[in-house]
Design an enzyme around this catalytic site. Structure first.
Site, PDB file in Angstrom:
ATOM      1  N   HIS A  81      14.621  13.843   1.790  1.00 46.36           N
ATOM      2  CA  HIS A  81      13.503  13.027   1.313  1.00 46.36           C
ATOM      3  C   HIS A  81      12.834  13.804   0.179  1.00 46.36           C
ATOM      4  CE1 HIS A  81      10.480   9.984   1.356  1.00 46.36           C
ATOM      5  NE2 HIS A  81       9.518  10.832   1.651  1.00 46.36           N
ATOM      6  N   PHE A 112       4.644   7.390   4.885  1.00 47.52           N
ATOM      7  CA  PHE A 112       3.278   7.289   5.410  1.00 47.52           C
ATOM      8  C   PHE A 112       3.343   6.628   6.779  1.00 47.52           C
ATOM      9  CE2 PHE A 112       0.027   6.909   1.689  1.00 47.52           C
ATOM     10  CZ  PHE A 112       0.307   8.206   1.326  1.00 47.52           C
TER      11      PHE A 112
END
Lengths: 323, 418
Positions: B310, B405
């Site tokens: 990521h 998130f």
């Protein structure tokens, strides 16, 4: 290639313009009278907001919920009602694997509007506290944290018919061994922008808010619960299929039964709860079954611009759940 | 897709899932070739954002895509084409490429394939325009209804479906930066477990002011240059784009003689409940997600030849992900090649997971590794083999992470087609 466990509705939860909890929804709908509505903040559009709770919400003491948006409050209240205290304790202890599916149409609009207002005024002063609360999956994240659930938490967005798509996804999750239950929540919150936006499509629209939650479990012995018998194919509005046509097609996929709960069953009383509306329809339908008002019930829903979908729920033999 | 209790839930032997088409749009360009060349060269395509005013932000750099003026309408009407927003156009370029590469046509349309897409912002730029007009000229309603209808994420996906003449069920996943990977994972499971024969999946996001200002408010944007896994990293750059893959059961792909680009072997996800925006410092959920994906693919750390991290370049993400990789790989950690492409394209949010899945397909097919750009001093967490320059490699299994998130963690394991 297939197994045939019953998919049981193991819990229901609701927050609506009629109040907090499934009993409030039941009573509000039984009265068959439109709830009172108020003018939108800028005297454009009308809305039926969720009333203030009678007592402070205990779950708001959780650190993650301190600043949460109204939609998270509604979703959390409905979810806790559906899950119940015993399961909630088991989830925290890691003894119950709970999948969470959250559906929205508009999302956390109050914080989004507030944050974007700050950006336009002066982006260098826009609040870092507000921004994360604008993200679509913030409510699902808060809910997972509050319940202590580390299993999958998905947020699906779409028009108001998306909720049954999420229920269908929950069924596929339950087809594996990873989950004891899946909580499917549809929620929405009011703000001035969406209230005014609704009048662009329907001059006399009355919009509303709230949350509906179903807890689904795979259970071979389903006595005393409502079960899902069928979910129709999703009928996407496309290639000449209008909303009306989709609704007509939907009826061919769900043969007539004792009773049907359509948007028209709830909207004149509660208002259009947007992303929560189909969830509230489903909760109401399952509640009618559990109140022994019918044995089988269809739920039909046509979303605004994407799809129509329906489901059939049925009551199995046995005692109704204690409420 | 539909459910009938009398028929029950599908069980039985899981099926293999082939990728037969892939489409990609990033700041590097439109399409497989342009992107493969740029990734392989270790190119940075960050530039000054021109789409909105960034003069009052701490930075103005981002991975903005140069879109052609005209887009192929296919089955869209002229009116529909005139209404396409930027997010729709990004998605359609990737969707067209994937569709054409798979060679799908009427036979596939008749199957009404599920369309599973991920996004975090949908058509937010239209929502911003609606808000500005509502606030500034509140009596003017001109074009406001159109903006309301088109800013919703289903509009972009409906545009793609209409253009391609596909009428399957649409599911839009919005799990922040994991959306694209989750969408592909969801579609993969539909086919693997016999709920669908084919599916179209991916993710997209367009740059917009609200999200840019949001990341800046969190001080998550780099004010220098993004350099994932560097000890002195100071944040990320935002980008935009789309990635789309066409998935089908292995048997079907073979029977019709399709070119198989790769195989989706496993998908895992987990929720990090540590904090709304910060990962658990030891990457507990990231590790769980990687373990789940590998378990489904039937591989362990010794078989994973490359991890597309990521790797946002924020101080907290990279150290948590690095810790998760260390823990997951155990004694194999030194042999695991890891890099992040976000230094060159920016972070594509809802499109990141799907674009990076397409990148992994490129790596598997062409046997090379893309580098993490701008790394001068690797962070101490990099006990793995951090790829800092383009290199050729022998790859059979690759793993791609997407963390978002709200603690959404997703991992895909992709396998070379053999």
């Amino acid at each position: 290639m297939t197994s045939t466990p019953s998919i049981v509705i193991a819990g229901l939860g609701a927050v609506s313009a009629a109040g907090w909890g499934v009993p409030a929804l039941r009573e509000g709908l039984r009265a068959h009278a439109p709830l009172s509505c108020v003018e939108g903040p800028r005297q454009r559009g009308r809305m039926r907001p969720v009333p203030k709770p009678d007592a402070p919400l205990a779950f708001m003491r959780h650190v993650r919920l301190r600043r949460c948006s109204p939609v998270t409050r509604y979703a959390t209240a409905a979810s806790l009602e559906a899950v119940g205290e015993e399961r909630a304790a088991a989830i925290k202890e890691g003894e119950y694997q709970l999948g969470i599916l959250f559906t929205f149409m508009n999302g956390c609009v109050n914080y989004s509007n507030r944050f974007y207002g700050e950006v336009l005024a002066d982006p260098s002063l826009a609040s870092p506290i507000l921004f994360p609360e604008t993200v679509f999956n913030a409510p699902a994240s808060h809910l997972a944290a509050m319940l202590g659930s580390r299993a999958t938490a998905f947020t699906l967005v779409g028009d108001s018919a998306q909720y049954l798509g999420a229920v269908e996804l929950a069924l596929s999750w339950l087809g594996g061994d990873g989950y004891d239950g899946v909580l499917v929540v549809g929620a929405e919150e009011l703000d001035w922008l969406s209230t005014e936006a609704a009048t662009l499509f329907q001059r006399n629209a009355v919009v509303s808010e709230g949350a509906g939650a179903l807890l689904l479990e795979k259970n071979g012995e389903a006595a005393g619960h409502s079960v899902i018998e069928r979910i129709s194919p999703t009928l996407t509005y496309h290639r000449g299929r209008s909303r009306c046509q989709a609704m007509a097609d939907l009826r061919t996929h769900l043969s007539p039964v004792d009773r049907s709960v359509c948007q028209d069953s709830l909207t004149p009383i509660l208002g259009d709860a947007m992303g929560a509306s189909l969830a509230l329809q489903c909760v109401h339908a399952c509640d009618l079954l559990e109140q022994r008002e019918c044995q089988r019930i269809n739920v039909l829903h046509a979303g605004g611009n994407q799809q129509a979908i329906g489901a059939r729920f049925a009551l199995t033999l046995g005692a109704a759940r204690e409420s | 897709m539909a459910f009938d209790a009398s028929k029950g839930l599908p069980t039985g032997e899981p099926r293999r899932v082939a990728v037969t088409g892939a489409g990609i749009v990033t700041a590097h360009g439109l399409g497989w070739e342009a992107n493969a060349e740029a990734f392989r060269r270790g190119q940075s395509s960050l530039s000054t954002i021109s789409l909105f005013d960034t003069s009052k932000q701490r930075t103005s750099q981002g991975g903005e895509v140069t879109l052609p003026e005209v887009i192929d309408a296919r089955q869209l009407t002229g009116r529909q084409r005139g209404r396409l927003d930027r997010a729709s156009r990004l998605l359609m370029h990737a969707g067209y490429e994937a569709w054409d590469q798979a060679g799908w046509g009427e036979a596939e349309r008749s199957l009404q394939p599920p369309i599973i897409m991920g996004t975090s912002a949908g058509g937010m730029a239209l929502g911003e325009a609606y808000y500005r007009q509502a606030c500034q000229e509140d009596r003017r309603r001109h074009r406001q209804a159109t903006r309301v209808a088109l800013y919703q994420p289903q509009s972009q996906v409906l545009h793609l479906c209409q253009a391609l003449g596909v009428a399957g069920p649409i599911r839009i996943v919005s799990n922040a930066c994991a959306s694209g990977a989750d969408a592909i994972g969801h579609a993969f499971h539909l086919i693997r477990h016999g709920l669908a024969e084919i599916a179209m999946a991916g993710g997209y996001d367009a740059l917009c002011q609200l999200v840019f200002a949001g990341f800046d408010s969190l001080q998550a944007l780099s004010t220098t240059i993004p350099r994932p896994f560097d000890a002195h990293r100071d944040g990320l750059a935002l980008g935009e784009g789309a990635g789309v893959v066409m998935l089908e059961s292995w048997e079907r792909a073979q029977q019709r003689g399709a070119t198989i680009l790769g195989e989706v072997g496993g998908y895992g996800n987990a929720t990090d409940i540590h904090h709304l925006t910060q990962p658990h410092p030891e990457g507990v959920a990231a590790r769980a997600s990687m373990e789940a994906a590998c378990a489904e693919a039937g591989v362990g750390p010794a078989e994973i030849d490359y991890i597309n991290a990521h790797g946002t370049g924020t101080p907290r993400n990279d150290v948590a992900e690095g810790a998760a990789i260390q823990c997951w790989a155990g004694s194999h950690v030194e042999n695991v090649c890891v890099s992040s492409i976000k230094g060159g394209t920016g972070h594509l949010l809802g499109g990141a997971g799907s674009v990076e899945a397409v990148l992994c397909l490129m790596c598997l097919r062409e046997q090379w590794l893309p580098p993490s750009l701008n790394v001068e001093t690797p962070d101490a967490v990099c006990t793995f083999d951090l790829v800092r320059a383009p290199r050729d490699a022998k790859l059979t299994h690759v793993l791609t992470n997407s963390f978002g998130f709200g603690g959404s963690n997703a991992t895909l394991v992709l396998r070379r087609a053999v």
